[in-house]
Design a protein around this motif. Structure first.
Motif, mmCIF file in Angstrom:
data_model
loop_
_atom_site.group_PDB
_atom_site.id
_atom_site.type_symbol
_atom_site.label_atom_id
_atom_site.label_comp_id
_atom_site.label_asym_id
_atom_site.label_seq_id
_atom_site.Cartn_x
_atom_site.Cartn_y
_atom_site.Cartn_z
ATOM 1 N N GLN A 136 -6.261 -7.805 -13.560
ATOM 2 C CA GLN A 136 -4.858 -8.228 -13.479
ATOM 3 C C GLN A 136 -4.742 -9.239 -12.354
ATOM 4 O O GLN A 136 -4.893 -8.904 -11.187
ATOM 5 C CB GLN A 136 -3.951 -7.036 -13.210
ATOM 6 C CG GLN A 136 -4.017 -5.980 -14.291
ATOM 7 C CD GLN A 136 -3.254 -4.737 -13.889
ATOM 8 O OE1 GLN A 136 -2.953 -4.527 -12.729
ATOM 9 N NE2 GLN A 136 -2.945 -3.918 -14.874
ATOM 10 N N SER A 137 -4.451 -10.466 -12.687
ATOM 11 C CA SER A 137 -4.546 -11.563 -11.723
ATOM 12 C C SER A 137 -3.669 -11.398 -10.486
ATOM 13 O O SER A 137 -4.051 -11.808 -9.407
ATOM 14 C CB SER A 137 -4.240 -12.887 -12.402
ATOM 15 O OG SER A 137 -2.904 -12.905 -12.836
ATOM 16 N N GLU A 138 -2.495 -10.838 -10.604
ATOM 17 C CA GLU A 138 -1.606 -10.730 -9.446
ATOM 18 C C GLU A 138 -1.744 -9.403 -8.703
ATOM 19 O O GLU A 138 -1.308 -9.295 -7.559
ATOM 20 C CB GLU A 138 -0.147 -10.940 -9.859
ATOM 21 C CG GLU A 138 0.143 -12.364 -10.307
ATOM 22 C CD GLU A 138 -0.125 -13.397 -9.208
ATOM 23 O OE1 GLU A 138 0.279 -13.169 -8.058
ATOM 24 O OE2 GLU A 138 -0.728 -14.434 -9.518
ATOM 25 N N GLN A 139 -2.314 -8.402 -9.340
ATOM 26 C CA GLN A 139 -2.472 -7.101 -8.689
ATOM 27 C C GLN A 139 -3.671 -7.121 -7.762
ATOM 28 O O GLN A 139 -4.669 -7.782 -8.033
ATOM 29 C CB GLN A 139 -2.654 -5.987 -9.732
ATOM 30 C CG GLN A 139 -1.379 -5.648 -10.473
ATOM 31 C CD GLN A 139 -0.314 -5.087 -9.544
ATOM 32 O OE1 GLN A 139 -0.567 -4.206 -8.744
ATOM 33 N NE2 GLN A 139 0.889 -5.619 -9.653
ATOM 34 N N LEU A 140 -3.562 -6.388 -6.668
ATOM 35 C CA LEU A 140 -4.663 -6.313 -5.710
ATOM 36 C C LEU A 140 -5.542 -5.110 -6.024
ATOM 37 O O LEU A 140 -5.107 -4.147 -6.654
ATOM 38 C CB LEU A 140 -4.099 -6.202 -4.293
ATOM 39 C CG LEU A 140 -3.206 -7.371 -3.870
ATOM 40 C CD1 LEU A 140 -2.603 -7.107 -2.504
ATOM 41 C CD2 LEU A 140 -3.979 -8.669 -3.860
ATOM 42 N N ARG A 141 -6.789 -5.173 -5.572
ATOM 43 C CA ARG A 141 -7.706 -4.053 -5.783
ATOM 44 C C ARG A 141 -7.171 -2.815 -5.088
ATOM 45 O O ARG A 141 -6.606 -2.911 -3.997
ATOM 46 C CB ARG A 141 -9.088 -4.380 -5.238
ATOM 47 C CG ARG A 141 -9.844 -5.357 -6.116
ATOM 48 C CD ARG A 141 -11.205 -5.616 -5.574
ATOM 49 N NE ARG A 141 -11.011 -6.509 -4.414
ATOM 50 C CZ ARG A 141 -11.965 -6.903 -3.610
ATOM 51 N NH1 ARG A 141 -13.200 -6.496 -3.791
ATOM 52 N NH2 ARG A 141 -11.718 -7.708 -2.616
ATOM 53 N N PRO A 142 -7.346 -1.666 -5.691
ATOM 54 C CA PRO A 142 -6.881 -0.424 -5.065
ATOM 55 C C PRO A 142 -7.505 -0.240 -3.682
ATOM 56 O O PRO A 142 -8.686 -0.530 -3.469
ATOM 57 C CB PRO A 142 -7.366 0.672 -6.024
ATOM 58 C CG PRO A 142 -7.556 -0.024 -7.326
ATOM 59 C CD PRO A 142 -7.965 -1.430 -6.990
ATOM 60 N N GLY A 143 -6.694 0.207 -2.742
ATOM 61 C CA GLY A 143 -7.185 0.461 -1.393
ATOM 62 C C GLY A 143 -7.087 -0.723 -0.452
ATOM 63 O O GLY A 143 -7.437 -0.622 0.714
ATOM 64 N N THR A 144 -6.611 -1.879 -0.937
ATOM 65 C CA THR A 144 -6.471 -3.055 -0.085
ATOM 66 C C THR A 144 -5.322 -2.820 0.891
ATOM 67 O O THR A 144 -4.223 -2.474 0.492
ATOM 68 C CB THR A 144 -6.192 -4.315 -0.912
ATOM 69 O OG1 THR A 144 -7.251 -4.491 -1.853
ATOM 70 C CG2 THR A 144 -6.094 -5.543 -0.030
#
Length: 88
Positions: free
Chosen positions: A38-46
């Motif tokens: 998902q281009s706008e979502q950040l990796r979990p835990g960021t």
């Protein structure tokens, strides 16, 4: 940023940094933390500190070279020291 998945443990501190740095200068540092799916979502835990650490590292790395270039734009002449010497 929180809507995109950024963990912000101390919102007041994050606001202070963003007020000082500016959102548009800070936001490109989110790009390496984006999720591939998902281009706008950040990796979990960021976390905000992850992004801030990257920003600080980049500023230190660019520091000396950016300061020289910045002085040219502020003073409108190059090299600044030689220009000052001519005025004496």
């Amino acid at each position: 940023m929180a809507l995109r998945g950024l963990t912000i443990p101390e919102p007041e501190r994050a606001q202070r940094y963003l007020r000082h740095v500016g959102y548009y200068r800070f936001s490109p540092y989110l790009i390496p933390f984006r999720s591939r799916s998902q281009s706008e979502q950040l990796r979990p835990g960021t976390t905000f500190d992850d992004v801030l650490d990257l920003y600080v590292f980049d500023r230190k790395l660019r520091g000396p070279s950016q300061m020289s270039v910045g002085s040219v734009f502020r003073h409108g002449r190059w090299p600044p020291a030689a220009s000052r010497a001519r005025r004496r």
